[in-house]
Design a protein around this motif. Structure first.
Motif, PDB file in Angstrom:
ATOM      1  N   GLN A   1       0.839  -1.186   0.000  1.00  0.00           N
ATOM      2  CA  GLN A   1       0.000   0.000   0.000  1.00  0.00           C
ATOM      3  C   GLN A   1       0.883   1.248   0.000  1.00  0.00           C
ATOM      4  O   GLN A   1       2.048   1.180   0.359  1.00  0.00           O
ATOM      5  N   GLU A   2       0.293   2.354  -0.391  1.00  0.00           N
ATOM      6  CA  GLU A   2       1.045   3.608  -0.395  1.00  0.00           C
ATOM      7  C   GLU A   2       1.168   4.132   1.035  1.00  0.00           C
ATOM      8  O   GLU A   2       0.239   4.032   1.821  1.00  0.00           O
ATOM      9  N   CYS A   3       2.327   4.672   1.330  1.00  0.00           N
ATOM     10  CA  CYS A   3       2.489   5.365   2.603  1.00  0.00           C
ATOM     11  C   CYS A   3       2.384   6.857   2.312  1.00  0.00           C
ATOM     12  O   CYS A   3       2.420   7.280   1.156  1.00  0.00           O
TER      13      CYS A   3
ATOM     14  N   TYR B   1       5.322  13.442   1.494  1.00  0.00           N
ATOM     15  CA  TYR B   1       5.891  12.326   0.747  1.00  0.00           C
ATOM     16  C   TYR B   1       4.855  11.224   0.651  1.00  0.00           C
ATOM     17  O   TYR B   1       3.940  11.137   1.470  1.00  0.00           O
ATOM     18  N   HIS B   2       4.967  10.420  -0.377  1.00  0.00           N
ATOM     19  CA  HIS B   2       4.167   9.203  -0.481  1.00  0.00           C
ATOM     20  C   HIS B   2       4.921   8.210  -1.336  1.00  0.00           C
ATOM     21  O   HIS B   2       5.935   8.548  -1.952  1.00  0.00           O
ATOM     22  N   SER B   3       4.438   6.976  -1.353  1.00  0.00           N
ATOM     23  CA  SER B   3       5.165   5.937  -2.084  1.00  0.00           C
ATOM     24  C   SER B   3       4.350   5.445  -3.276  1.00  0.00           C
ATOM     25  O   SER B   3       3.128   5.609  -3.324  1.00  0.00           O
ATOM     26  N   HIS B   4       5.072   4.877  -4.220  1.00  0.00           N
ATOM     27  CA  HIS B   4       4.455   4.242  -5.389  1.00  0.00           C
ATOM     28  C   HIS B   4       4.862   2.774  -5.411  1.00  0.00           C
ATOM     29  O   HIS B   4       5.938   2.441  -5.906  1.00  0.00           O
ATOM     30  N   PRO B   5       4.017   1.895  -4.851  1.00  0.00           N
ATOM     31  CA  PRO B   5       4.348   0.474  -4.876  1.00  0.00           C
ATOM     32  C   PRO B   5       4.368  -0.061  -6.314  1.00  0.00           C
ATOM     33  O   PRO B   5       3.375   0.045  -7.039  1.00  0.00           O
TER      34      PRO B   5
ATOM     35  N   TRP C   1       5.482  11.632 -10.637  1.00  0.00           N
ATOM     36  CA  TRP C   1       4.125  12.017 -10.238  1.00  0.00           C
ATOM     37  C   TRP C   1       3.113  11.623 -11.303  1.00  0.00           C
ATOM     38  O   TRP C   1       3.418  11.581 -12.494  1.00  0.00           O
ATOM     39  N   SER C   2       1.919  11.332 -10.830  1.00  0.00           N
ATOM     40  CA  SER C   2       0.813  10.966 -11.705  1.00  0.00           C
ATOM     41  C   SER C   2      -0.137  12.152 -11.830  1.00  0.00           C
ATOM     42  O   SER C   2      -0.026  13.130 -11.082  1.00  0.00           O
ATOM     43  N   THR C   3      -1.063  12.052 -12.767  1.00  0.00           N
ATOM     44  CA  THR C   3      -2.069  13.106 -12.935  1.00  0.00           C
ATOM     45  C   THR C   3      -2.834  13.312 -11.621  1.00  0.00           C
ATOM     46  O   THR C   3      -3.110  14.436 -11.223  1.00  0.00           O
ATOM     47  N   THR C   4      -3.132  12.191 -10.951  1.00  0.00           N
ATOM     48  CA  THR C   4      -3.831  12.259  -9.661  1.00  0.00           C
ATOM     49  C   THR C   4      -2.989  12.994  -8.624  1.00  0.00           C
ATOM     50  O   THR C   4      -3.511  13.780  -7.838  1.00  0.00           O
ATOM     51  N   ASP C   5      -1.675  12.727  -8.629  1.00  0.00           N
ATOM     52  CA  ASP C   5      -0.798  13.404  -7.674  1.00  0.00           C
ATOM     53  C   ASP C   5      -0.854  14.911  -7.863  1.00  0.00           C
ATOM     54  O   ASP C   5      -0.891  15.664  -6.878  1.00  0.00           O
ATOM     55  N   LEU C   6      -0.868  15.347  -9.114  1.00  0.00           N
ATOM     56  CA  LEU C   6      -0.935  16.791  -9.372  1.00  0.00           C
ATOM     57  C   LEU C   6      -2.288  17.342  -8.921  1.00  0.00           C
ATOM     58  O   LEU C   6      -2.351  18.386  -8.266  1.00  0.00           O
TER      59      LEU C   6
HETATM   60 ZN   LIG Z   1       1.442   9.205  -6.358  1.00  0.00          ZN
END
Ligand SMILES: [Zn+2]
Length: 143
Positions: free
Chosen positions: A22-24, A82-86, A92-97
């Motif tokens: 899972q993402e942290c 910060y977050h992780s990408h398992p 970065w993704s579109t969602t991250d932006l």
């Molecule tokens: Zn992300």
């Protein structure tokens, strides 16, 4: 530029590995000087994204308010997240932006491949408002 001590950087990677697959997520506290954000503490947060924690993250606004208050008491402010990408790249993704709202803050992404942290990149949220915000590559300096 994001400045981190080795101990904070290691804590961040360890958090990313421990929540795999899972993402942290977490907040970075410190002091900004111009375009240099110096991190004094990395605060792990609970990923409040209940429906798809493998591909999304969110920090409970109530948790964030507590973190911000503690930071102010110590003379710091929130300088990043910060977050992780398992099993996905540290980009970065579109969602991250879409989910990034703190202009001038750093957004660190750690990629975790098979439970091992593989890479970390940082991006600064530039712009002046939601309509023109962008995530730009920035240097991570480990001290
Ligand atoms: Zn992300």
């Amino acid at each position: 530029m994001l400045k981190l001590r080795q101990s904070e950087f290691d804590a961040l990677l360890h958090h990313a590995e421990s929540t795999y697959p899972q993402e942290c997520c977490g907040a970075l506290l410190g002091t900004p000087t111009g375009d240099i954000r110096e991190v004094c503490a990395a605060v792990p947060c609970t990923n409040a994204q209940a429906d798809s924690p493998q591909t999304r993250y969110s920090i409970d606004p109530r948790e964030l308010v507590c973190i911000q208050r503690d930071a102010h008491e110590r003379g710091w402010e929130i300088v990043g997240f910060y977050h992780s990408h398992p099993d996905h790249p540290a980009r970065w993704s579109t969602t991250d932006l879409e989910d990034a709202h703190w202009i001038g803050c750093s957004y660190v992404i750690v990629s975790v491949e098979g439970s091992r942290a593989a890479a970390a990149n940082s991006f600064v949220l530039t712009g002046t408002r939601e309509e023109d915000k962008a995530l730009s590559d920035e240097e991570i300096v480990i001290e």
